[in-house]
Design a protein around this motif. Structure first.
Motif, PDB file in Angstrom:
ATOM      1  N   SER A  84       0.818  -1.222   0.000  1.00 34.57           N
ATOM      2  CA  SER A  84       0.000   0.000   0.000  1.00 34.57           C
ATOM      3  C   SER A  84       0.852   1.272   0.000  1.00 34.57           C
ATOM      4  O   SER A  84       0.390   2.313  -0.448  1.00 34.57           O
ATOM      5  N   GLY A  85       2.095   1.196   0.462  1.00 36.35           N
ATOM      6  CA  GLY A  85       2.956   2.377   0.492  1.00 36.35           C
ATOM      7  C   GLY A  85       3.979   2.406  -0.624  1.00 36.35           C
ATOM      8  O   GLY A  85       4.946   3.175  -0.573  1.00 36.35           O
ATOM      9  N   SER A  86       3.778   1.611  -1.660  1.00 36.98           N
ATOM     10  CA  SER A  86       4.803   1.471  -2.697  1.00 36.98           C
ATOM     11  C   SER A  86       4.999   2.721  -3.554  1.00 36.98           C
ATOM     12  O   SER A  86       6.039   2.876  -4.181  1.00 36.98           O
ATOM     13  N   LEU A  87       4.031   3.632  -3.576  1.00 30.37           N
ATOM     14  CA  LEU A  87       4.201   4.875  -4.332  1.00 30.37           C
ATOM     15  C   LEU A  87       5.119   5.867  -3.624  1.00 30.37           C
ATOM     16  O   LEU A  87       5.657   6.774  -4.256  1.00 30.37           O
ATOM     17  N   ASP A  88       5.306   5.707  -2.324  1.00 31.28           N
ATOM     18  CA  ASP A  88       6.108   6.625  -1.515  1.00 31.28           C
ATOM     19  C   ASP A  88       7.574   6.194  -1.533  1.00 31.28           C
ATOM     20  O   ASP A  88       7.926   5.110  -1.055  1.00 31.28           O
ATOM     21  N   PHE A  89       8.457   7.050  -2.064  1.00 35.02           N
ATOM     22  CA  PHE A  89       9.871   6.719  -2.166  1.00 35.02           C
ATOM     23  C   PHE A  89      10.493   6.425  -0.801  1.00 35.02           C
ATOM     24  O   PHE A  89      11.456   5.664  -0.708  1.00 35.02           O
ATOM     25  N   ASP A  90       9.951   6.996   0.249  1.00 33.20           N
ATOM     26  CA  ASP A  90      10.489   6.760   1.593  1.00 33.20           C
ATOM     27  C   ASP A  90      10.403   5.289   1.999  1.00 33.20           C
ATOM     28  O   ASP A  90      11.082   4.870   2.942  1.00 33.20           O
ATOM     29  N   ASN A  91       9.577   4.513   1.317  1.00 33.62           N
ATOM     30  CA  ASN A  91       9.427   3.090   1.625  1.00 33.62           C
ATOM     31  C   ASN A  91      10.344   2.206   0.771  1.00 33.62           C
ATOM     32  O   ASN A  91      10.214   0.983   0.785  1.00 33.62           O
ATOM     33  N   TRP A  92      11.263   2.825   0.037  1.00 35.68           N
ATOM     34  CA  TRP A  92      12.201   2.109  -0.828  1.00 35.68           C
ATOM     35  C   TRP A  92      13.625   2.471  -0.408  1.00 35.68           C
ATOM     36  O   TRP A  92      13.867   3.542   0.128  1.00 35.68           O
ATOM     37  N   SER A  93      14.559   1.569  -0.699  1.00 34.71           N
ATOM     38  CA  SER A  93      15.983   1.825  -0.448  1.00 34.71           C
ATOM     39  C   SER A  93      16.760   1.577  -1.735  1.00 34.71           C
ATOM     40  O   SER A  93      16.647   0.486  -2.319  1.00 34.71           O
ATOM     41  N   ILE A  94      17.527   2.566  -2.146  1.00 32.40           N
ATOM     42  CA  ILE A  94      18.436   2.385  -3.273  1.00 32.40           C
ATOM     43  C   ILE A  94      19.675   1.676  -2.733  1.00 32.40           C
ATOM     44  O   ILE A  94      20.350   2.193  -1.840  1.00 32.40           O
ATOM     45  N   ILE A  95      19.977   0.513  -3.280  1.00 25.03           N
ATOM     46  CA  ILE A  95      21.149  -0.246  -2.854  1.00 25.03           C
ATOM     47  C   ILE A  95      22.373   0.204  -3.655  1.00 25.03           C
ATOM     48  O   ILE A  95      23.470   0.289  -3.120  1.00 25.03           O
ATOM     49  N   GLY A  96      22.160   0.526  -4.922  1.00 23.85           N
ATOM     50  CA  GLY A  96      23.275   1.002  -5.730  1.00 23.85           C
ATOM     51  C   GLY A  96      22.867   1.336  -7.145  1.00 23.85           C
ATOM     52  O   GLY A  96      21.862   0.826  -7.658  1.00 23.85           O
ATOM     53  N   ILE A  97      23.647   2.208  -7.767  1.00 25.28           N
ATOM     54  CA  ILE A  97      23.476   2.602  -9.175  1.00 25.28           C
ATOM     55  C   ILE A  97      24.821   2.393  -9.847  1.00 25.28           C
ATOM     56  O   ILE A  97      25.857   2.761  -9.299  1.00 25.28           O
ATOM     57  N   ASP A  98      24.806   1.823 -11.042  1.00 28.53           N
ATOM     58  CA  ASP A  98      26.028   1.642 -11.802  1.00 28.53           C
ATOM     59  C   ASP A  98      25.813   2.144 -13.227  1.00 28.53           C
ATOM     60  O   ASP A  98      24.741   1.974 -13.788  1.00 28.53           O
ATOM     61  N   GLY A  99      26.841   2.821 -13.773  1.00 29.53           N
ATOM     62  CA  GLY A  99      26.793   3.265 -15.153  1.00 29.53           C
ATOM     63  C   GLY A  99      26.668   4.760 -15.339  1.00 29.53           C
ATOM     64  O   GLY A  99      26.749   5.251 -16.457  1.00 29.53           O
ATOM     65  N   ILE A 100      26.451   5.495 -14.240  1.00 30.97           N
ATOM     66  CA  ILE A 100      26.295   6.951 -14.337  1.00 30.97           C
ATOM     67  C   ILE A 100      27.256   7.610 -13.376  1.00 30.97           C
ATOM     68  O   ILE A 100      27.164   7.404 -12.160  1.00 30.97           O
ATOM     69  N   ASP A 101      28.183   8.378 -13.904  1.00 29.77           N
ATOM     70  CA  ASP A 101      29.129   9.090 -13.056  1.00 29.77           C
ATOM     71  C   ASP A 101      28.399  10.122 -12.210  1.00 29.77           C
ATOM     72  O   ASP A 101      27.476  10.785 -12.673  1.00 29.77           O
ATOM     73  N   GLY A 102      28.772  10.245 -10.969  1.00 26.36           N
ATOM     74  CA  GLY A 102      28.205  11.264 -10.090  1.00 26.36           C
ATOM     75  C   GLY A 102      26.985  10.826  -9.332  1.00 26.36           C
ATOM     76  O   GLY A 102      26.388  11.611  -8.602  1.00 26.36           O
ATOM     77  N   VAL A 103      26.568   9.582  -9.490  1.00 25.60           N
ATOM     78  CA  VAL A 103      25.391   9.096  -8.765  1.00 25.60           C
ATOM     79  C   VAL A 103      25.813   8.007  -7.810  1.00 25.60           C
ATOM     80  O   VAL A 103      26.581   7.150  -8.120  1.00 25.60           O
TER      81      VAL A 103
END
Length: 103
Positions: A84-103
């Motif tokens: 039910s809270g999946s639209l709210d970014f606060d309920n998600w965790s970014i573990i990692g990003i690869d392929g973009i410098d500066g992120v």
């Protein structure tokens, strides 16, 4: 309830994972970068337990040039079966990003 798969999938949760990854990337790049995201990810996988890997492309324009970048984003929905809270970014965790410098 969320089962992992070795095959790429597309479902409401992978769509949200893609959206949240894109919003995170845009916020990390800041106002000086103009970013255009593709409409759909190239691929998305569920690793199980509401963990996702999204593979996609974007076009980035800054003062120096315009380039297309392929990226991978690993993201987890933290509330498990309660989507039910999946639209709210606060309920998600970014573990990692690869392929973009500066992120």
């Amino acid at each position: 309830n969320d089962q992992g798969s070795q095959f790429a999938i597309s479902n409401p949760m992978t769509d949200l994972a893609f959206m949240h990854c894109n919003n995170y990337i845009k916020s990390e790049l800041g106002p000086d970068a103009s970013v255009t995201f593709y409409e759909k990810p190239t691929n998305a996988w569920s690793l199980g337990n509401y963990q996702y890997v999204v593979n996609a492309e974007l076009t980035m324009t800054n003062a120096a040039n315009t380039s297309t970048k392929k990226y991978a984003c690993r993201i987890t929905y933290d509330n498990g079966d309660d989507t039910s809270g999946s639209l709210d970014f606060d309920n998600w965790s970014i573990i990692g990003i690869d392929g973009i410098d500066g992120v």
